[in-house]
Design an enzyme around this catalytic site. Structure first.
Site, short mmCIF file in Angstrom:
data_model
loop_
_atom_site.label_atom_id
_atom_site.label_comp_id
_atom_site.label_asym_id
_atom_site.label_seq_id
_atom_site.Cartn_x
_atom_site.Cartn_y
_atom_site.Cartn_z
CB CYS A 1 -0.70 2.49 4.24
SG CYS A 1 -2.44 2.24 3.88
CG ASP A 2 3.11 0.60 4.42
OD1 ASP A 2 2.61 0.96 5.50
OD2 ASP A 2 2.95 -0.53 3.93
CB CYS B 1 -0.93 0.01 1.21
SG CYS B 1 -1.98 1.48 1.29
#
Length: 518
Positions: free
Chosen positions: A345-346, A342
């Protein structure tokens, strides 16, 4: 800090507070601390039930706690809870202030009954759309149980701590200083991990259920549509799912759902679940199907990982799909330690670093574009030519810190035992083996249907998809399928919903043409 519209909305929410709450801040001389003070002062001015102190002594600066005056606070925000996390702050204010939470009453009582001391810490990024669910679940646990505390930690703000704890994916949750989990986790899922007897109790409940007329396996858009259409027919309807919402929960932006100009996956799933619950549907969440068989009495039986089983006159399988993995050495070993799936997200955890994106379709190119604005350098590796939409390729080509390598075969994720240090691949044109020095690998290579558990039960395609006819009928009479797990082309939310409705109508027609079991 907060614009006029947000202040107006927040003021209306804070009017629901029943008991006084106190925000205690621990600040330093940083710009973020100044922003935190400004935000807390603005919240203080919006409600006479909110007070703020600036004499905190927490080790993390800047941070602030949310609690009741005279009591030890059990919720803390290390960093500014803005972006996706602003909702987490609002809910914390309301719940600590006595506003009743929206959660299953049985789950609330279960949370209150937990014994022991649980110190949770969640590392997040403000761009992560999975993180708020985890933060809100753990905050609610802290509100309900005096033995539980929770701290949200912005990984981009506390970089030294992130490096020390070797956090390379968000959300990452520690419990009492030890790893507890990664990725999206719901309130019920956390309870299931903490309450060791829950699985056995739920299995006993499920085993006592009478047969259904229609049992839907899977809780994504296809499953939700199937459940609603079945329940509207007035027949006994059940829905069993490993995770209600499925892959849509992990989808950031949805801009092609007709009549809804723009939304996000979690918001759409919340609407789906509420719509299903408006009908008489028996929802059994956090239950993974493991087998399908048809008994001598004609009833289909779904075996669950918990050991329980469910029976039904008809079944609709809508188990969806999951992100495909590279299946190369090092991928599993370094998942969450440099290997990620992701970019939203990361990505912030790799600020200024060199990363690779594997995948030459729309998802891969979009990930490379997003990451280019955060990381130091991106290398996109495609198995063949880049096949993304022309507008995306044009945008990618305009970025100065992106390289594209085509016709590659990934060989191994390389690491030093703690984290990723490189990605080994073969140039398929020259046959030369090469290693790219990177600290992160983002995998974006398509989807894999969640049908492993059906091998030998229904006919599957060479790609593992359930073969269905125009009505959603599988090779097994009375068993239908819909959504991304089937051979129906074009894996889209709107198509999955239509296929779920169609399969449900076909199942109903099958029922009215079939004799009732003895």
């Amino acid at each position: 800090m907060l614009d006029a519209a947000i202040k107006t909305q927040l003021k209306a929410y804070l009017e629901r507070i029943r008991e006084p709450i106190e925000l205690v801040a621990t600040l330093d001389a940083s710009d973020k601390a100044g922003e935190m003070r400004a935000m807390l002062d603005e919240i203080d001015a919006l409600s006479d039930k909110v007070s703020v102190r600036y004499d905190g002594d927490d080790a993390r600066r800047p941070s602030f706690s949310v609690g009741r005056p005279g009591e030890a606070a059990r919720i803390r925000f290390a960093g500014l809870p803005l972006g996706h996390e602003f909702t987490s702050l609002v809910l914390a204010l309301l719940q600590v202030g006595g506003h009743p939470p929206k959660a299953d009453p049985a789950a609330i009582e279960q949370a209150r009954a937990l014994t022991g001391t649980f110190r949770f810490e969640t590392y997040i990024s403000l761009s992560c759309h999975n993180c708020p669910d985890v933060v809100q679940a753990l905050n609610l646990l802290a509100v309900l149980n005096p033995g539980i505390t929770h701290t949200m930690i912005d990984g981009a703000l506390f970089k030294d701590e992130v490096e020390r704890e070797k956090i390379m994916a968000v959300p990452t949750v520690l419990l009492n200083g030890e790893p507890f989990g990664q990725g999206r986790t719901s309130f019920e899922e956390v309870l299931a991990k903490l309450d060791v007897g829950l699985v056995e109790r739920e299995a006993r409940k499920i085993a006592d259920k009478a047969p259904f007329d229609v049992l839907i396996v899977g809780g994504g858009p296809a499953g939700a549509a199937a459940a609603i259409y079945a329940a509207r027919k007035g027949i006994r309807t059940g829905l069993v799912a490993d995770r209600f919402g499925g892959q849509v929960l992990d989808t950031m932006a949805i801009e092609n759902f007709i009549s809804v100009k723009s939304t996000e996956g979690p918001r759409l799933v919340a609407g789906l679940e509420q719509h299903v619950r408006d009908y008489n549907v028996d929802i059994m969440n956090l239950q993974r199907a493991e087998s399908l068989a048809v008994g001598a009495d004609g009833l289909a039986e779904i075996g669950l990982a918990s050991g329980a089983s469910l029976r039904s006159r008809s079944v609709i399988i809508s188990t969806g799909a999951r992100w495909r993995k590279m299946d190369v050495p090092g991928e599993e070993a370094y998942a969450g330690r440099g290997v990620a799936y992701c970019p939203h997200c990361d990505g912030p955890l790799f600020k200024g670093k060199r990363v690779a994106v594997v995948g030459g379709g729309n998802s891969g190119v979009e990930a490379a574009i997003d990451l280019a604005g955060i990381v130091g350098h991106v290398t996109l590796l495609a198995r063949n030519d880049v096949r993304a939409d022309a507008v995306l390729q044009k945008r990618l080509a305009s970025l100065p810190n992106v390289d594209v390598i085509t016709h590659t075969r990934i060989g191994e994720v390389v690491g030093n035992g703690d984290k990723v240090t490189g990605l080994a691949y073969t140039d398929q044109t020259s046959g030369e083996a090469r290693t790219l020095e990177v600290e992160g690998v983002f995998v974006q290579i398509g989807l894999l249907p969640n049908t492993d558990w059906l091998k030998g039960s229904v006919d599957l395609s060479a790609h593992g998809e359930i073969e269905v006819d125009a009505r959603g009928q599988t090779s097994l009479p009375g068993v239908f399928a819909a959504g991304d797990c089937t051979t129906v082309p074009f894996k889209q939310i709107v198509i999955a919903m239509g296929e779920g409705a169609k399969a449900s109508l076909a199942a109903f027609e099958h029922l009215i043409r079939s004799p009732l079991p003895a």
